[in-house]
Scaffold this active site. Structure first.
Site, PDB file in Angstrom:
ATOM      1  N   ASP A  68      32.549  29.691  51.771  1.00 42.16           N
ATOM      2  CA  ASP A  68      32.499  28.817  52.945  1.00 42.16           C
ATOM      3  C   ASP A  68      33.745  29.109  53.764  1.00 42.16           C
ATOM      4  OD1 ASP A  68      32.615  26.765  54.762  1.00 42.16           O
ATOM      5  OD2 ASP A  68      32.351  25.150  53.291  1.00 42.16           O
ATOM      6  N   TYR A  82      30.264  23.138  71.185  1.00 44.15           N
ATOM      7  CA  TYR A  82      30.043  24.551  70.843  1.00 44.15           C
ATOM      8  C   TYR A  82      30.817  25.461  71.809  1.00 44.15           C
ATOM      9  CZ  TYR A  82      27.632  28.954  69.989  1.00 44.15           C
ATOM     10  OH  TYR A  82      27.351  30.268  69.696  1.00 44.15           O
TER      11      TYR A  82
HETATM   12  N1  LIG Z   1      21.793  33.192  68.276  1.00 48.98           N
HETATM   13  C1  LIG Z   1      22.378  33.057  69.457  1.00 48.98           C
HETATM   14  O1  LIG Z   1      21.739  32.777  70.476  1.00 48.98           O
HETATM   15  C2  LIG Z   1      23.859  33.232  69.578  1.00 48.98           C
HETATM   16  C3  LIG Z   1      24.403  33.378  70.857  1.00 48.98           C
HETATM   17  C4  LIG Z   1      25.775  33.554  70.989  1.00 48.98           C
HETATM   18  C5  LIG Z   1      26.583  33.576  69.873  1.00 48.98           C
HETATM   19  N2  LIG Z   1      26.024  33.437  68.645  1.00 48.98           N
HETATM   20  C6  LIG Z   1      26.935  33.460  67.493  1.00 48.98           C
HETATM   21  O2  LIG Z   1      26.499  34.454  66.585  1.00 48.98           O
HETATM   22  C7  LIG Z   1      26.917  34.115  65.271  1.00 48.98           C
HETATM   23  C8  LIG Z   1      25.735  34.266  64.323  1.00 48.98           C
HETATM   24  O3  LIG Z   1      24.665  33.476  64.802  1.00 48.98           O
HETATM   25  P1  LIG Z   1      23.149  33.717  64.375  1.00 48.98           P
HETATM   26  O4  LIG Z   1      22.338  33.360  65.546  1.00 48.98           O
HETATM   27  O5  LIG Z   1      22.996  35.047  63.739  1.00 48.98           O
HETATM   28  O6  LIG Z   1      22.996  32.519  63.316  1.00 48.98           O
HETATM   29  P2  LIG Z   1      22.272  32.387  61.895  1.00 48.98           P
HETATM   30  O7  LIG Z   1      22.221  30.914  61.648  1.00 48.98           O
HETATM   31  O8  LIG Z   1      21.008  33.176  61.866  1.00 48.98           O
HETATM   32  O9  LIG Z   1      23.307  33.046  60.890  1.00 48.98           O
HETATM   33  C9  LIG Z   1      24.564  32.474  60.667  1.00 48.98           C
HETATM   34  C10 LIG Z   1      25.017  32.818  59.259  1.00 48.98           C
HETATM   35  O10 LIG Z   1      26.329  32.235  59.072  1.00 48.98           O
HETATM   36  C11 LIG Z   1      26.357  31.620  57.811  1.00 48.98           C
HETATM   37  N3  LIG Z   1      27.331  30.512  57.828  1.00 48.98           N
HETATM   38  C12 LIG Z   1      27.252  29.354  58.535  1.00 48.98           C
HETATM   39  N4  LIG Z   1      28.300  28.551  58.231  1.00 48.98           N
HETATM   40  C13 LIG Z   1      29.052  29.236  57.325  1.00 48.98           C
HETATM   41  C14 LIG Z   1      30.254  28.932  56.633  1.00 48.98           C
HETATM   42  N5  LIG Z   1      30.871  27.762  56.787  1.00 48.98           N
HETATM   43  N6  LIG Z   1      30.750  29.860  55.781  1.00 48.98           N
HETATM   44  C15 LIG Z   1      30.118  31.040  55.599  1.00 48.98           C
HETATM   45  N7  LIG Z   1      28.968  31.377  56.209  1.00 48.98           N
HETATM   46  C16 LIG Z   1      28.442  30.484  57.079  1.00 48.98           C
HETATM   47  C17 LIG Z   1      24.946  31.095  57.573  1.00 48.98           C
HETATM   48  O11 LIG Z   1      24.702  30.875  56.185  1.00 48.98           O
HETATM   49  C18 LIG Z   1      24.125  32.232  58.156  1.00 48.98           C
HETATM   50  O12 LIG Z   1      23.827  33.225  57.196  1.00 48.98           O
HETATM   51  C19 LIG Z   1      27.496  32.701  65.370  1.00 48.98           C
HETATM   52  O13 LIG Z   1      28.919  32.783  65.411  1.00 48.98           O
HETATM   53  C20 LIG Z   1      26.972  32.186  66.696  1.00 48.98           C
HETATM   54  O14 LIG Z   1      27.827  31.225  67.278  1.00 48.98           O
HETATM   55  C21 LIG Z   1      24.688  33.266  68.466  1.00 48.98           C
END
Ligand SMILES: NC(=O)c1ccc[n+]([C@@H]2O[C@H](COP(=O)([O-])OP(=O)(O)OC[C@H]3O[C@@H](n4cnc5c(N)ncnc54)[C@H](O)[C@@H]3O)[C@@H](O)[C@H]2O)c1
Length: 266
Positions: free
Chosen positions: A67, A159
């Protein structure tokens, strides 16, 4: 000042610019992190994933449960991953969580929780990784930031504040570590088609209309793919971009930079 040397891409089917390098991807069990971890491995890196739930991480990737909100846990997982990989060249700080609402909608506990994961989480992994990155001749950190850092999006106060902090942290870290030969950059995705956004859509009253609204917000008229973000992360992490540090790379279908007129006569 330490100099990063240029590496020529090799391989017939694609680039193998990460051959011999070791990478750690947080949040690498899902979405953007998952595709990034696989891409770096395809391009020759040995890759470890650090995630809350690494149960779905498949070989050759190494999975570590951690985490990013827990410093002791992060230190332990980073040490174990680096020992298994045999060093560390690339850190992708990608783990993050969302939050909805205006400043009136989240209480203090929620503000602390999301800031803790999205911002201090990157600090914890970077702190644990830096001693190892200093020993690399191709050290790079890539932070997953967001369009929310540079554009005002409705219902994303908390966020957006976390991602604004990630953007500033990226610049400050780039300045602090450039003379140690460690590059630090970030990617700013628009709305990307990942399980995260799937959950968001699933929770809305009209998922199809919500998806259409998100697609229409991006000038390309579609969501960004996880592969497109992963490609940008790999570019910034690659020894091929050895002169690039302290930048943010928008991967947002033109959302940040373009101002289109409505369709019709020009
Ligand atoms: N999906 C979008 O539209 C988008 C847009 C801009 C930025 N992002 C950023 O991209 C990154 C990934 O997003 P995603 O869409 O792939 O999300 P996702 O939810 O598919 O994947 C996120 C991963 O992070 C892990 N995670 C969450 N909290 C955690 C913690 N405390 N410790 C360890 N692991 C943890 C989860 O288990 C998951 O595997 C994030 O930082 C998000 O802010 C996403």
């Amino acid at each position: 000042m330490r100099q990063q040397s240029y590496r020529k891409p090799e391989g017939e089917d694609g680039v193998s610019d990460f051959e011999g390098l070791k990478a750690l991807v947080t949040g690498g069990a899902s979405g953007i992190g998952r595709v990034t971890a696989r891409l770096l491995a395809e391009r020759g890196a040995r890759v470890a994933v650090l995630d809350l739930d690494p149960s779905g991480v498949e070989k050759p990737l190494l999975g570590y449960r951690a985490d990013v909100g827990d410093d002791a846990c992060v230190r332990e997982a980073v040490a174990a991953a680096v020992a298994e990989l045999g060093g560390l060249d690339v850190l992708v700080n990608n783990a993050g969580i969302g939050a909805l609402g205006t400043v009136e909608d989240n209480d203090d506990a929620e503000w602390h929780r999301v800031l803790d994961v999205n911002v201090v989480g990157m600090v914890r992994t970077s702190r644990a990784a830096l001693p190892h990155l200093r020993r690399s001749s191709h050290a790079a950190v890539v932070n997953t930031c967001s369009i929310a850092a540079t554009a005002g999006l409705p219902q994303r106060a908390l966020y957006s504040a976390t991602k604004g902090a990630v953007y500033s942290l990226t610049l400050a870290m780039a300045a602090d570590h450039v003379r140690e030969g460690i590059r630090v950059n970030c990617v700013n995705p628009g709305t990307a088609d990942t399980p995260w956004v799937g959950r968001l859509l699933g929770a809305s009253d009209d998922p199809a209309a919500e998806r259409a609204a998100l697609e229409a917000r991006q000038p390309t008229g579609r969501l960004v793919s996880a592969a497109e973000v992963a490609g940008a992360i790999a570019y910034l992490a690659s020894p091929l971009s050895g002169a690039t540090t302290g930048t943010s790379l928008a991967v947002d279908g033109g959302m940040q930079g373009l101002r289109l007129r409505p369709e019709g006569p020009r």
